[in-house]
Write an enzyme that holds these catalytic residues in place. Structure first.
Site, mmCIF file in Angstrom:
data_model
loop_
_atom_site.group_PDB
_atom_site.id
_atom_site.type_symbol
_atom_site.label_atom_id
_atom_site.label_comp_id
_atom_site.label_asym_id
_atom_site.label_seq_id
_atom_site.Cartn_x
_atom_site.Cartn_y
_atom_site.Cartn_z
ATOM 1 N N LYS A 156 0.824 -1.200 0.000
ATOM 2 C CA LYS A 156 0.000 0.000 0.000
ATOM 3 C C LYS A 156 0.864 1.258 0.000
ATOM 4 C CE LYS A 156 -1.903 1.445 3.831
ATOM 5 N NZ LYS A 156 -1.530 2.885 3.877
ATOM 6 N N ARG A 157 1.971 1.202 0.702
ATOM 7 C CA ARG A 157 2.852 2.375 0.793
ATOM 8 C C ARG A 157 3.397 2.781 -0.572
ATOM 9 N NH1 ARG A 157 3.981 -0.508 5.359
ATOM 10 N NH2 ARG A 157 5.668 -1.666 4.343
#
Length: 344
Positions: A156-157
């Site tokens: 997600k980062r």
């Protein structure tokens, strides 16, 4: 059944390097094999916490028939006696629940990420132990989605850092309150996302990239999936969205564009929105990525707005600007209206 306490297991891990509970160590632990049946039953009657472990016999070559990777062979010597049940919470662990659940639901194919491949030999042995080998599902372990640079698993980062969504829908983290963008909210068309994702780690052969759902149903074959991970090329995802956007009739895109106008304080009709889209579909816009300005093709409905807001509101200008002072007179607007039938 094993009665080893967490403290005893921790002590053994400190004593034995790379300790695992298996044929080499189980006879030195507190379990049914070393305690005997009478002591085992006494401990159970007294309510002593225990776990049920799956006893792995060493020296066996376990075969996992994987639709993507072929015949995967693993020696049972490297497997540990996995915990299947814990009396403390009276619940099965994942491995037991997974096998029983899939069997009862008559699952035909288990398709999952390659990080689950090390668990596959245990699952094969469990199916055999329960007498379900004949109805064991087929396995397919898919390659991982990698970061855009190919260095490590996508997270997600990465999306937050590079400005692309990794969730289907916008996601609000209940703990931190952080918001991660979703494909729907970011303006991606469903068919574009499906097409893009389908070609990550799979290819039907040939050069065709734009594939409808009917095409994918007809062509998809698990055996053609790649064994190696696929880079998540989010720029290619934008390209797919552009191609599907260009193919969409303007009237179908107009309702979303009307919402974009409304968000910017402009009251436009769907007919006006469709007319603007028809004029601007093939234009480029200027975007800023990583502090650098660059041009790219229109890929989303929201991209049209910066190119056409002047159709609906007068442009702002500084009357003190040297160019304006020199070229714009008080009578300029009236002069243009007289000269141009469009402006009249």
């Amino acid at each position: 059944m094993a009665f080893d306490t967490p403290e005893e297991l921790d002590a053994k891990r400190k004593e034995v390097e790379n300790f695992q509970y298996d044929a080499h160590t189980r006879l030195g632990m507190r379990n049914q094999l070393t305690l005997g049946e009478e002591e085992t039953q006494r401990l159970i009657a007294e309510g002593t916490p225990y776990v049920v472990r799956f006893k792995i016999e060493p020296g066996e070559e376990v075969h996992v028939n994987d639709l993507i990777r072929g015949d995967v062979k693993i020696m049972s010597d490297v497997l540990d006696d996995k915990v299947l049940y814990k009396s403390a919470d009276e619940l099965p662990t994942y491995h037991l629940a997974n096998i029983v659940d899939d069997h009862l639901m008559e699952i035909s194919h288990v398709i999952r990420g390659e990080e689950w491949l090390p668990s596959a030999p245990l699952h094969v042995l469990l199916y055999r132990a329960f007498g379900w080998a004949d109805t064991m599902p087929e396995f397919a372990h898919l390659p991982l989605l990698l970061k855009p640079d190919g260095k490590g698993k996508l997270s997600k980062r990465d999306g937050d850092r590079l400005g692309f969504p990794v969730f289907p829908l916008e996601w609000h983290d209940p703990k931190t309150g952080d918001i991660s963008s979703g494909y729907r909210e970011s303006g991606y068309l469903p068919e574009a996302v499906i097409n893009f994702l389908a070609l990550l780690g799979w290819n039907p052969g040939g050069d065709q990239e734009l594939l409808s759902m009917d095409d994918l149903v007809r062509l998809f074959d698990l055996t053609k999936c790649s064994k190696s991970g696929a880079k998540f090329d989010y720029v290619k995802g934008q390209w797919f969205n552009r191609e599907y956007l260009l193919a969409r009739p303007e009237a179908e895109l107009a309702p979303e564009f009307v919402r974009v106008f409304a968000a910017n304080g402009i009251d436009a009709t769907e007919e006006q929105a469709a007319a603007v889209i028809a004029m601007m579909k093939t234009k480029n816009i200027e975007v800023e990525e990583g502090g650098v300005k660059k041009k790219r093709s229109i890929s989303f409905v929201r991209d049209f707005y910066p190119l056409c807001d002047f159709f609906f509101k007068a442009p702002a200008y500084d009357k003190e600007d040297k160019f304006i002072k020199k070229n714009w007179k008080d009578t300029s607007a009236a002069d243009i209206s007289k000269a141009s039938p469009i402006s009249a």
